[in-house]
Motif scaffolding. Sequence first.
Motif, PDB file in Angstrom:
ATOM      1  N   ALA A   7     -84.434 -24.216 -21.808  1.00  0.00           N
ATOM      2  CA  ALA A   7     -83.884 -24.844 -23.032  1.00  0.00           C
ATOM      3  C   ALA A   7     -84.377 -26.204 -22.937  1.00  0.00           C
ATOM      4  N   SER A   8     -85.002 -26.941 -24.188  1.00  0.00           N
ATOM      5  CA  SER A   8     -85.280 -28.294 -24.007  1.00  0.00           C
ATOM      6  C   SER A   8     -84.964 -28.893 -25.620  1.00  0.00           C
ATOM      7  N   PRO A   9     -84.489 -30.001 -25.888  1.00  0.00           N
ATOM      8  CA  PRO A   9     -84.356 -30.509 -26.743  1.00  0.00           C
ATOM      9  C   PRO A   9     -85.572 -30.639 -27.734  1.00  0.00           C
ATOM     10  N   THR A  52     -77.233 -31.342 -31.825  1.00  0.00           N
ATOM     11  CA  THR A  52     -78.614 -31.367 -31.058  1.00  0.00           C
ATOM     12  C   THR A  52     -79.271 -30.029 -31.305  1.00  0.00           C
ATOM     13  N   TRP A 100     -82.163 -27.243 -30.002  1.00  0.00           N
ATOM     14  CA  TRP A 100     -82.872 -27.173 -28.653  1.00  0.00           C
ATOM     15  C   TRP A 100     -83.896 -26.228 -28.852  1.00  0.00           C
ATOM     16  N   ARG A 101     -84.883 -25.984 -28.293  1.00  0.00           N
ATOM     17  CA  ARG A 101     -85.811 -24.834 -28.221  1.00  0.00           C
ATOM     18  C   ARG A 101     -85.493 -24.059 -27.075  1.00  0.00           C
TER      19      ARG A 101
END
Length: 279
Positions: free
Chosen positions: A2-4, A12, A14-15
């Motif tokens: 996951a990445s923000p 927040t 996330w992807r």
Amino acid sequence: MASPIGRDGVGTVWRAHDSLLRRNVAIKEIQPRFGEDGADMHDARRRALREARSAGRLNHPAVISVHDLLEEDGRLWIVMELLEALTLKETVRHLGRLPVHWAAWIGFQLLGGLRHAHGAGVLHRDINPRNILLTGDRVVLADFGIAALHGDPDASATVPTVHVPTFVAPERLRGGPPTPAGDLWSFGASLYFAVEGRPPRPLSRTPAPRDPMGGGHQEQVARAGVLWPVLEGLLRRDPAARISMGQAGRMLSAILHTEGVALAPPRLPAARLPPDAFA
């Protein structure tokens, strides 16, 4: 992995990748507010459930799709569709302000999603340019974190701190209850922001006729052009005097017809964008 990819009013985003269904998704981590006794997980859980249940009732191209609600190790996550999009706020920041026919097209598409939400009894209560996503062929209303069911006695009349005050209906700022008319005012204020490049002026005094912002009428007409009657009708201080959702939709449709912009059936994405849209 996951990445923000961003933040909204309550957490927040996330992807991530759903390995079971083999699709990319967006996951919003609901972040609790901190008080004297530490993190308020009860409040965070309540807000997460409200957002998931509110958006989960809806199925419309102009409303963000919610897939699931997860809780793990005391952390709360809402799983949503992943959209490659800019917010309306980001788009206006890049371009200054949008041409009238672009703003009218955005407004018409967004109004379809809002009509669907209100028809299901869901009030958004926080419509503003940060929560309007532009994907290239869709306009999507996101962040139902403080949504409420119309008529719900548990819905607070207090304007939460996550609100953007310049996009909150005047009766809400005075402590009135959330209503469909309040959502319409916020929708109109967001449309005003799109075409003017700035939020509406504060409603600090009784406005002159046909000028809800209390400013110069000629200046407003010069910028908004044929969109001005829609903005004037939506931004009236008295909620009972505002134009209805149906009236706004017909007015926006007429503007787009005059501009030669094609429209899709109400529950389908637009057939095409306005010429050179978001290029």
